[in-house]
Design a protein around this motif. Structure first.
Motif, PDB file in Angstrom:
ATOM      1  N   ALA A 199      42.860  -4.896  49.517  1.00  0.00           N
ATOM      2  CA  ALA A 199      42.516  -5.951  49.593  1.00  0.00           C
ATOM      3  C   ALA A 199      43.642  -6.705  50.254  1.00  0.00           C
ATOM      4  O   ALA A 199      43.923  -7.775  50.774  1.00  0.00           O
ATOM      5  CB  ALA A 199      42.750  -6.550  47.677  1.00  0.00           C
ATOM      6  N   ASP A 200      44.790  -6.271  49.649  1.00  0.00           N
ATOM      7  CA  ASP A 200      46.492  -6.454  50.286  1.00  0.00           C
ATOM      8  C   ASP A 200      46.734  -7.878  49.119  1.00  0.00           C
ATOM      9  O   ASP A 200      45.925  -7.592  48.854  1.00  0.00           O
ATOM     10  CB  ASP A 200      46.572  -7.045  51.258  1.00  0.00           C
ATOM     11  CG  ASP A 200      48.014  -6.645  51.235  1.00  0.00           C
ATOM     12  OD1 ASP A 200      48.933  -7.215  50.692  1.00  0.00           O
ATOM     13  OD2 ASP A 200      48.544  -6.655  52.666  1.00  0.00           O
ATOM     14  N   GLY A 201      48.481  -8.329  48.821  1.00  0.00           N
ATOM     15  CA  GLY A 201      47.966  -9.451  47.939  1.00  0.00           C
ATOM     16  C   GLY A 201      47.743 -10.548  48.309  1.00  0.00           C
ATOM     17  O   GLY A 201      47.376 -10.672  49.560  1.00  0.00           O
ATOM     18  N   ALA A 239      42.870  -0.482  47.069  1.00  0.00           N
ATOM     19  CA  ALA A 239      43.802   1.061  46.900  1.00  0.00           C
ATOM     20  C   ALA A 239      45.657   0.176  46.796  1.00  0.00           C
ATOM     21  O   ALA A 239      46.186   0.564  47.533  1.00  0.00           O
ATOM     22  CB  ALA A 239      43.584   1.749  47.706  1.00  0.00           C
ATOM     23  N   HIS A 240      44.807  -1.263  46.659  1.00  0.00           N
ATOM     24  CA  HIS A 240      46.493  -1.699  47.562  1.00  0.00           C
ATOM     25  C   HIS A 240      46.506  -3.158  47.276  1.00  0.00           C
ATOM     26  O   HIS A 240      46.107  -4.210  47.893  1.00  0.00           O
ATOM     27  CB  HIS A 240      47.136  -1.891  49.007  1.00  0.00           C
ATOM     28  CG  HIS A 240      48.296  -2.271  49.856  1.00  0.00           C
ATOM     29  ND1 HIS A 240      49.685  -1.665  49.308  1.00  0.00           N
ATOM     30  CD2 HIS A 240      48.333  -3.235  49.973  1.00  0.00           C
ATOM     31  CE1 HIS A 240      50.443  -2.022  49.661  1.00  0.00           C
ATOM     32  NE2 HIS A 240      50.161  -3.394  50.396  1.00  0.00           N
ATOM     33  N   THR A 241      47.027  -3.730  46.764  1.00  0.00           N
ATOM     34  CA  THR A 241      47.178  -4.980  46.176  1.00  0.00           C
ATOM     35  C   THR A 241      48.645  -5.223  45.808  1.00  0.00           C
ATOM     36  O   THR A 241      49.579  -4.581  45.210  1.00  0.00           O
ATOM     37  CB  THR A 241      45.867  -6.189  45.649  1.00  0.00           C
ATOM     38  OG1 THR A 241      46.527  -7.660  45.266  1.00  0.00           O
ATOM     39  CG2 THR A 241      46.277  -5.448  44.454  1.00  0.00           C
ATOM     40  N   HIS A 242      49.351  -6.974  45.740  1.00  0.00           N
ATOM     41  CA  HIS A 242      50.860  -6.870  45.335  1.00  0.00           C
ATOM     42  C   HIS A 242      49.750  -8.433  44.129  1.00  0.00           C
ATOM     43  O   HIS A 242      49.565  -9.586  44.389  1.00  0.00           O
ATOM     44  CB  HIS A 242      51.295  -7.655  46.586  1.00  0.00           C
ATOM     45  CG  HIS A 242      51.800  -6.533  47.217  1.00  0.00           C
ATOM     46  ND1 HIS A 242      53.275  -5.539  47.241  1.00  0.00           N
ATOM     47  CD2 HIS A 242      51.332  -7.331  47.763  1.00  0.00           C
ATOM     48  CE1 HIS A 242      52.465  -5.284  48.131  1.00  0.00           C
ATOM     49  NE2 HIS A 242      51.717  -5.999  48.955  1.00  0.00           N
ATOM     50  N   SER A 243      50.090  -8.081  43.063  1.00  0.00           N
ATOM     51  CA  SER A 243      49.608  -9.438  41.469  1.00  0.00           C
ATOM     52  C   SER A 243      50.068 -10.032  41.751  1.00  0.00           C
ATOM     53  O   SER A 243      49.542 -11.216  40.853  1.00  0.00           O
ATOM     54  CB  SER A 243      49.462  -8.507  40.210  1.00  0.00           C
ATOM     55  OG  SER A 243      50.635  -7.983  40.042  1.00  0.00           O
ATOM     56  N   ALA A 266      50.125   2.437  52.447  1.00  0.00           N
ATOM     57  CA  ALA A 266      49.887   1.007  53.284  1.00  0.00           C
ATOM     58  C   ALA A 266      49.746   0.006  54.377  1.00  0.00           C
ATOM     59  O   ALA A 266      50.819   0.515  54.672  1.00  0.00           O
ATOM     60  CB  ALA A 266      50.337  -0.073  52.222  1.00  0.00           C
ATOM     61  N   HIS A 267      48.888   0.585  55.154  1.00  0.00           N
ATOM     62  CA  HIS A 267      48.828  -0.467  56.484  1.00  0.00           C
ATOM     63  C   HIS A 267      48.355   1.181  58.034  1.00  0.00           C
ATOM     64  O   HIS A 267      48.044   1.078  57.922  1.00  0.00           O
ATOM     65  CB  HIS A 267      49.552  -1.363  56.874  1.00  0.00           C
ATOM     66  CG  HIS A 267      49.802  -2.189  56.434  1.00  0.00           C
ATOM     67  ND1 HIS A 267      48.264  -3.091  55.874  1.00  0.00           N
ATOM     68  CD2 HIS A 267      50.673  -2.809  55.129  1.00  0.00           C
ATOM     69  CE1 HIS A 267      48.722  -4.046  55.284  1.00  0.00           C
ATOM     70  NE2 HIS A 267      49.697  -4.193  54.675  1.00  0.00           N
ATOM     71  N   CYS A 268      50.084   1.479  57.922  1.00  0.00           N
ATOM     72  CA  CYS A 268      50.064   2.859  58.708  1.00  0.00           C
ATOM     73  C   CYS A 268      49.288   2.147  59.995  1.00  0.00           C
ATOM     74  O   CYS A 268      48.193   2.955  60.809  1.00  0.00           O
ATOM     75  CB  CYS A 268      49.489   3.857  58.985  1.00  0.00           C
ATOM     76  SG  CYS A 268      50.295   4.654  57.352  1.00  0.00           S
ATOM     77  N   THR A 311      53.813   3.463  48.725  1.00  0.00           N
ATOM     78  CA  THR A 311      54.686   2.152  49.778  1.00  0.00           C
ATOM     79  C   THR A 311      54.436   2.013  51.195  1.00  0.00           C
ATOM     80  O   THR A 311      53.440   2.461  51.000  1.00  0.00           O
ATOM     81  CB  THR A 311      56.196   2.848  50.523  1.00  0.00           C
ATOM     82  OG1 THR A 311      56.650   2.000  51.385  1.00  0.00           O
ATOM     83  CG2 THR A 311      55.530   4.106  51.501  1.00  0.00           C
ATOM     84  N   HIS A 312      54.622   1.052  51.849  1.00  0.00           N
ATOM     85  CA  HIS A 312      54.499  -0.144  52.883  1.00  0.00           C
ATOM     86  C   HIS A 312      54.632   0.600  54.714  1.00  0.00           C
ATOM     87  O   HIS A 312      55.853   1.438  54.513  1.00  0.00           O
ATOM     88  CB  HIS A 312      54.654  -1.022  53.275  1.00  0.00           C
ATOM     89  CG  HIS A 312      54.117  -2.027  52.875  1.00  0.00           C
ATOM     90  ND1 HIS A 312      54.878  -2.890  51.172  1.00  0.00           N
ATOM     91  CD2 HIS A 312      52.931  -2.874  52.119  1.00  0.00           C
ATOM     92  CE1 HIS A 312      54.204  -3.627  50.237  1.00  0.00           C
ATOM     93  NE2 HIS A 312      52.959  -3.925  51.013  1.00  0.00           N
ATOM     94  N   VAL A 313      54.313   1.134  55.290  1.00  0.00           N
ATOM     95  CA  VAL A 313      54.404   2.314  56.597  1.00  0.00           C
ATOM     96  C   VAL A 313      53.858   1.505  57.942  1.00  0.00           C
ATOM     97  O   VAL A 313      52.891   1.223  57.722  1.00  0.00           O
ATOM     98  CB  VAL A 313      53.869   3.528  56.769  1.00  0.00           C
ATOM     99  CG1 VAL A 313      54.201   4.167  57.830  1.00  0.00           C
ATOM    100  CG2 VAL A 313      54.711   4.138  55.556  1.00  0.00           C
TER     101      VAL A 313
HETATM  102 ZN   LIG Z   1      50.878  -4.945  50.922  1.00  0.00          ZN
END
Ligand SMILES: [Zn+2]
Length: 497
Positions: free
Chosen positions: A320-322, A62-66, A269-271, A232-234
């Protein structure tokens, strides 16, 4: 019962049903029935014989940066702002073909390790916005993965998004962009991809503190008008709490709420660094937090209070994140770390279990993407992973999930269906990927050839950002997310020489 495809005789592992051998009926990409032995009564549909296999819902990243998918091993372990200088600002520029290659190799890695849906938050340059978006969406269609696509945009520079106690803000590293142009490009993107199969276009500013008030206002208007998903990232780090409090004079969650950006179609993402009121605001709005345990460890960002969030009824997904902060796109690995790292915190009766984490990956992922995925049940999309059952033995669901979370890496993945379409067979993608691997190798060479640029940036700004990081650590906050370990020897940690 009608079907165009039946998966016959697998041990079905579903988060909402007892473990058991059943046939999975699929029509037009949707599961229509899960019944023991039913397929033996009919003929007609294609049958996948799955005797001895485990069928589980496809995992969700549910969160990555290709754009980072070939950054494996590229970045040193650094706190986020220093890491960002290296991973983001020092990266070589990419053309749309590169964006295609990166999205495709990531999709391939995910599918081969049992992940059927991704929420991609790729940085896309404004001057070639449409072509990059087209390339990434095309890669996902070609590989057959389900994807939420949230182009990552911002109009404030890394330095503008931080606080410097000494007051001197360095000149920006990135060129100025017009918020109106970004909003128009996003509007065009939402129109272009509104009806694409298996693709969910989303609005995805990098983070509120990296955007002007005007850009956030325009994006909020877009989300409202189009009914779009928002990602978004928070508050990933302590420094971001300090910087956002200084900028807004209040919680950044209040800012998002006032803009109408906290809702059921929101994923954050994150929080890691929210306080109790802020977590309650996320929960009460029905928004989803995306936990990225590997990336949080890689950048030393801190430990999400996961057990409390799950007990408190907050929806949490897993990312996973990027690859610049992970370095794999393997959700079995992300689940394993998530199911281990939280035993650093709190008493053992509260530690999240493997089943908690697995359910989070599925149900939280379904919430983040707003799709009927994460189940093997009538009405769910036929996103199904068939695992060779020989490595795993269990008569009950909890033991089997533990075996998968702690002992599986994706090696047992045999067949993967997305929308009822077979994309992985015998562990390999059904398409010929030789050309993709060649392109990826060439791009990897370019990425490594540009490493000296990254070192230069870190040489130039490392002390400044390191100082700002230390200042943020010294700020008093009402919450703590970092481990405080007694040193091995007095007087304290030995400096590296
Ligand atoms: Zn990220």
């Amino acid at each position: 019962l009608s079907a165009d495809l039946v998966v016959r005789g697998a041990t079905v592992l579903d988060p909402g049903a007892p473990l058991g051998v059943a046939d999975i009926w699929i029509e037009d990409g949707v599961i229509t029935a899960v019944e023991p032995g039913a397929a033996r009564r009919i003929s007609g549909p294609e049958v996948i014989e799955a005797d001895g296999m485990i069928a589980m819902p496809g995992l969700v990243n549910a969160h990555t940066h290709s754009g980072q998918h070939l950054d494996r091993g590229v970045a040193p372990n650094l706190p986020l702002d220093l890491w960002m200088l290296w991973a983001v600002y020092g990266a070589p520029s990419l053309d749309p073909d590169d964006s295609y290659t990166l999205a495709a190799v990531g999709a391939l890695e995910m599918l081969e390790t049992g992940c059927t849906s991704v929420l991609d938050h790729p940085w896309i340059p404004l001057d070639d916005f449409d072509a990059h978006a087209e390339a990434i969406a095309t890669a996902y269609a070609d590989l057959g993965i389900r994807a939420g696509l949230a182009p990552m945009i911002q109009d404030r520079d890394i330095f503008e998004s931080m606080t410097f106690d000494d007051g001197d803000v360095p000149d920006p590293l990135s060129e100025a962009v017009e918020p109106g142009e970004l909003a128009v490009a996003m509007d065009r993107f939402l129109t272009r991809w509104a009806d694409a199969p298996r693709l969910i276009p989303m609005v995805g500013p990098s983070a509120p503190q990296r955007c002007s008030d005007e850009l956030m206002r325009r994006l909020a208007e877009l989300v409202d008008r189009r009914g779009s998903h928002f990602h978004t990232h928070v508050l990933e780090t302590r420094a971001q709490v300090v910087a956002t409090r200084a900028r807004y004079g209040r919680s950044v969650l209040d800012v998002l709420d006032e803009l109408g950006l906290l809702g059921e179609r929101t994923s954050l993402a994150h929080c890691v660094w929210l306080d109790a009121d802020e977590y309650a605001a996320v929960r009460d709005a029905g928004a989803t937090i995306v936990h990225n345990p590997v990336s949080n460890l890689r950048c030393g960002s801190g430990l999400l209070p996961l057990a409390g969030l799950l007990a408190g009824g907050v929806t949490v997904a897993l990312g996973a994140d990027g690859a610049a902060s992970n370095d794999n796109q393997n959700m079995f690995e992300a689940m394993k770390i998530a199911a281990l790292v939280h035993s650093l915190n709190g008493e053992y009766r509260c530690w999240p279990s493997a089943t908690d984490v697995w359910s989070m990956c599925l149900a939280g992922g379904a919430a983040a993407l707003g799709q009927p995925i994460g189940r093997i049940a009538p009405g769910a999309a036929a996103d199904i992973v068939l695992l060779d059952g020989s490595r795993h033995y269990a008569d009950d669901a909890d033991s089997l999930v533990r075996s998968l979370v702690f002992a599986e890496h994706g090696r047992s993945v045999h067949t993967v269906l997305v929308d009822g379409r077979r994309v992985i067979a015998e562990g390999r993608h059904v398409g010929d990927q030789a050309d993709l691997h060649r392109r990826a190798r060439a791009l990897q060479r370019r990425i490594h050839a540009a490493l000296p640029t990254r070192s230069l940036l870190l040489d130039r700004y490392g002390d400044l950002l390191g100082g700002a990081h230390d200042q943020a650590l010294a700020h008093e906050l009402s919450i703590e997310r970092l481990a405080r370990i007694t040193p091995a020897f007095e007087p304290g940690p030995v400096e590296r020489v």
